[in-house]
Design a protein around this motif. Structure first.
Motif, PDB file in Angstrom:
ATOM      1  N   GLY A   1       0.796  -1.222   0.000  1.00 24.04           N
ATOM      2  CA  GLY A   1       0.000   0.000   0.000  1.00 24.04           C
ATOM      3  C   GLY A   1       0.824   1.266   0.000  1.00 24.04           C
ATOM      4  N   VAL A   2       2.059   1.181   0.518  1.00 25.30           N
ATOM      5  CA  VAL A   2       2.921   2.375   0.559  1.00 25.30           C
ATOM      6  C   VAL A   2       4.058   2.276  -0.453  1.00 25.30           C
ATOM      7  N   ARG A   3       4.036   1.239  -1.282  1.00 27.45           N
ATOM      8  CA  ARG A   3       5.133   1.054  -2.239  1.00 27.45           C
ATOM      9  C   ARG A   3       5.258   2.223  -3.206  1.00 27.45           C
ATOM     10  N   ASP A   4       4.126   2.687  -3.735  1.00 26.22           N
ATOM     11  CA  ASP A   4       4.177   3.764  -4.721  1.00 26.22           C
ATOM     12  C   ASP A   4       4.718   5.051  -4.109  1.00 26.22           C
ATOM     13  N   VAL A   5       4.351   5.331  -2.855  1.00 18.28           N
ATOM     14  CA  VAL A   5       4.863   6.531  -2.186  1.00 18.28           C
ATOM     15  C   VAL A   5       6.369   6.409  -1.970  1.00 18.28           C
ATOM     16  N   PHE A   6       6.819   5.227  -1.564  1.00 18.16           N
ATOM     17  CA  PHE A   6       8.255   5.001  -1.358  1.00 18.16           C
ATOM     18  C   PHE A   6       9.020   5.198  -2.666  1.00 18.16           C
ATOM     19  N   ILE A   7       8.494   4.664  -3.754  1.00 19.43           N
ATOM     20  CA  ILE A   7       9.149   4.809  -5.053  1.00 19.43           C
ATOM     21  C   ILE A   7       9.179   6.267  -5.486  1.00 19.43           C
ATOM     22  N   LEU A   8       8.071   6.989  -5.251  1.00 15.40           N
ATOM     23  CA  LEU A   8       8.012   8.406  -5.605  1.00 15.40           C
ATOM     24  C   LEU A   8       9.067   9.199  -4.860  1.00 15.40           C
ATOM     25  N   LEU A   9       9.183   8.989  -3.550  1.00 11.19           N
ATOM     26  CA  LEU A   9      10.188   9.706  -2.754  1.00 11.19           C
ATOM     27  C   LEU A   9      11.595   9.300  -3.170  1.00 11.19           C
ATOM     28  N   LEU A  10      11.775   8.036  -3.528  1.00 14.95           N
ATOM     29  CA  LEU A  10      13.093   7.580  -3.979  1.00 14.95           C
ATOM     30  C   LEU A  10      13.486   8.264  -5.279  1.00 14.95           C
ATOM     31  N   ILE A  11      12.547   8.391  -6.209  1.00 15.18           N
ATOM     32  CA  ILE A  11      12.832   9.058  -7.478  1.00 15.18           C
ATOM     33  C   ILE A  11      13.207  10.518  -7.241  1.00 15.18           C
ATOM     34  N   LEU A  12      12.473  11.188  -6.356  1.00 16.48           N
ATOM     35  CA  LEU A  12      12.766  12.592  -6.067  1.00 16.48           C
ATOM     36  C   LEU A  12      14.142  12.743  -5.427  1.00 16.48           C
ATOM     37  N   ARG A  13      14.506  11.810  -4.561  1.00 13.83           N
ATOM     38  CA  ARG A  13      15.831  11.887  -3.927  1.00 13.83           C
ATOM     39  C   ARG A  13      16.939  11.593  -4.925  1.00 13.83           C
ATOM     40  N   VAL A  14      16.699  10.655  -5.814  1.00 19.21           N
ATOM     41  CA  VAL A  14      17.701  10.356  -6.842  1.00 19.21           C
ATOM     42  C   VAL A  14      17.923  11.582  -7.731  1.00 19.21           C
ATOM     43  N   GLY A  15      16.854  12.326  -8.013  1.00 17.07           N
ATOM     44  CA  GLY A  15      16.983  13.520  -8.843  1.00 17.07           C
ATOM     45  C   GLY A  15      17.798  14.621  -8.201  1.00 17.07           C
ATOM     46  N   THR A  16      17.907  14.608  -6.865  1.00 18.97           N
ATOM     47  CA  THR A  16      18.686  15.641  -6.153  1.00 18.97           C
ATOM     48  C   THR A  16      19.954  15.044  -5.558  1.00 18.97           C
ATOM     49  N   ILE A  17      20.474  14.007  -6.186  1.00 16.35           N
ATOM     50  CA  ILE A  17      21.624  13.298  -5.627  1.00 16.35           C
ATOM     51  C   ILE A  17      22.884  14.164  -5.615  1.00 16.35           C
ATOM     52  N   LEU A  18      22.936  15.192  -6.459  1.00 16.15           N
ATOM     53  CA  LEU A  18      24.103  16.070  -6.488  1.00 16.15           C
ATOM     54  C   LEU A  18      23.953  17.276  -5.560  1.00 16.15           C
ATOM     55  N   ASP A  19      22.901  17.307  -4.751  1.00 11.25           N
ATOM     56  CA  ASP A  19      22.742  18.394  -3.785  1.00 11.25           C
ATOM     57  C   ASP A  19      23.405  18.058  -2.453  1.00 11.25           C
ATOM     58  N   ALA A  20      23.094  16.903  -1.897  1.00 14.35           N
ATOM     59  CA  ALA A  20      23.735  16.374  -0.683  1.00 14.35           C
ATOM     60  C   ALA A  20      23.460  17.192   0.562  1.00 14.35           C
TER      61      ALA A  20
ATOM     62  N   SER B   1      21.751  20.378 -12.903  1.00 16.18           N
ATOM     63  CA  SER B   1      20.373  20.292 -13.375  1.00 16.18           C
ATOM     64  C   SER B   1      20.217  19.246 -14.464  1.00 16.18           C
ATOM     65  N   VAL B   2      21.168  19.209 -15.395  1.00 18.97           N
ATOM     66  CA  VAL B   2      21.109  18.227 -16.477  1.00 18.97           C
ATOM     67  C   VAL B   2      21.219  16.811 -15.930  1.00 18.97           C
ATOM     68  N   ILE B   3      22.174  16.602 -15.028  1.00 18.55           N
ATOM     69  CA  ILE B   3      22.350  15.270 -14.432  1.00 18.55           C
ATOM     70  C   ILE B   3      21.106  14.875 -13.639  1.00 18.55           C
ATOM     71  N   GLY B   4      20.560  15.809 -12.860  1.00 18.01           N
ATOM     72  CA  GLY B   4      19.360  15.515 -12.092  1.00 18.01           C
ATOM     73  C   GLY B   4      18.183  15.162 -12.981  1.00 18.01           C
ATOM     74  N   PHE B   5      18.034  15.875 -14.093  1.00 17.74           N
ATOM     75  CA  PHE B   5      16.944  15.596 -15.040  1.00 17.74           C
ATOM     76  C   PHE B   5      17.083  14.202 -15.626  1.00 17.74           C
ATOM     77  N   ILE B   6      18.318  13.833 -15.995  1.00 18.59           N
ATOM     78  CA  ILE B   6      18.554  12.503 -16.568  1.00 18.59           C
ATOM     79  C   ILE B   6      18.271  11.416 -15.527  1.00 18.59           C
ATOM     80  N   LEU B   7      18.690  11.645 -14.293  1.00 18.07           N
ATOM     81  CA  LEU B   7      18.481  10.653 -13.242  1.00 18.07           C
ATOM     82  C   LEU B   7      16.998  10.469 -12.928  1.00 18.07           C
TER      83      LEU B   7
END
Length: 321
Positions: free
Chosen positions: A234-253, A298-304
């Protein structure tokens, strides 16, 4: 005759367009107040997120405040060459990726675990107390958090440092210990943000159909079986959504936290791309190089984000879109 056919065709096309626009017009009229409430948010993103994107042109110029953006000299990709050829860049990139990956691996699961534990509490008064205690640190700034950490770990006057010196006769300086710096970032981030992350999962848990649990009880499923077959899916989709958002900001730290906790002794393991950009862009006023780094991120985050979203859909997740 051709003219008449042309007029007929034009009239038919206009009628087709009108038929397609009529449902849109009715929808706008029916939901006018909802669309009106969207206007402030749209204006915010337009003014503060999309219009400033025009400043990316600075990344391809030798920007001078006196000449302005359009009057500054074009340099092509020289600013990017300056960034990538810097002897500090490999270490900066390594530190940024390591800290971001550590945050994703070690600080996402505790949010879910806390939400699952809170969801099992039946005493509502106790549940509210735990939520308030765990959610409260989220509202503290990193300056205040560092002040609390300093009061415990300061080499001469910290509570833990003083206690250790009295027990062992040896002094410790954890704030300047390179081996302890990254764990310190994770611990403080865990303490500050876990409560907020748990609330997101609690909202997802509340949307799960209660009849599924009732049916599971009738079938003889215990709490662990319900957790594995109903709650976690039931919470899998939310976990995946948050994971995708975190992967997109992986160069922020986490610039704010690291900038406040950073000191000369731990620069080797704690200096990241954003702190380097801050020194180069604001302290040395090299805006062109700083903008080039931002454009690269930004480019790397967009690709990720695109890649993570595609992988999530491939393995059965819903993704972002």
């Amino acid at each position: 005759m051709k003219t008449e056919n042309g007029i007929a065709a034009g009239t038919s096309g206009a009628k087709g367009i009108n038929r397609r626009l009529q449902p849109i017009g009715r929808d706008l009229l029916r939901n006018r107040w909802l669309y009106l409430m969207m206007v402030p948010g749209l204006l915010y993103y337009m003014i503060y997120h999309y219009v400033p994107m025009g400043g990316l042109i600075i990344a391809f110029k030798d920007y001078n405040m006196g000449d302005g953006i359009w009057g500054s000299r074009w340099t092509g990709f020289d600013n990017f060459v300056t960034v990538f050829s810097s002897p500090d860049f490999p270490q900066l990139l390594r530190n940024t990726l390591l800290i971001s990956v550590y945050r994703i691996v070690f600080n996402m699961v505790p949010d879910l675990l806390l939400a699952l534990m809170l969801n099992e509490i039946r005493a509502q008064w106790f549940k509210r107390i735990v939520q308030s205690v765990t959610y409260g640190p989220y509202f503290l700034s990193w300056v205040i958090v560092y002040g609390l950490v300093f009061s415990f770990l300061a080499p001469d006057s910290g509570l833990i440092s003083t206690g250790w010196r009295e027990l062992t006769g040896q002094s410790i300086s954890l704030l300047t210990d390179k081996a302890f710096f990254r764990p310190l970032l994770l611990i403080t981030d865990f303490w500050k943000n876990t409560g907020f992350g748990a609330i997101i999962y609690l909202a997802a848990l509340s949307s799960i159909n209660k009849e599924l649990y009732e049916a599971a009880v009738v079938d003889g499923a215990g709490r662990w079986r319900q957790l594995w077959n109903i709650t976690l899916p039931g919470v899998r989709d939310v976990f995946i959504l948050l994971l995708i958002l975190r992967v997109g900001t992986i160069l922020d730290a986490g610039f704010e936290q690291i900038y406040i906790f950073l000191n000369a002794r731990v620069t080797e393991v704690g200096d990241i791309i954003d702190t380097w950009v801050f020194r180069r862009g604001l302290e040395q006023l090299d805006f062109s190089v700083a903008t080039a780094v931002g454009f690269f991120k930004s480019v790397i985050g967009f690709i990720l984000v695109l890649s993570a979203n595609r992988l999530a859909k491939k393995f059965g997740g819903s993704g972002i879109w």
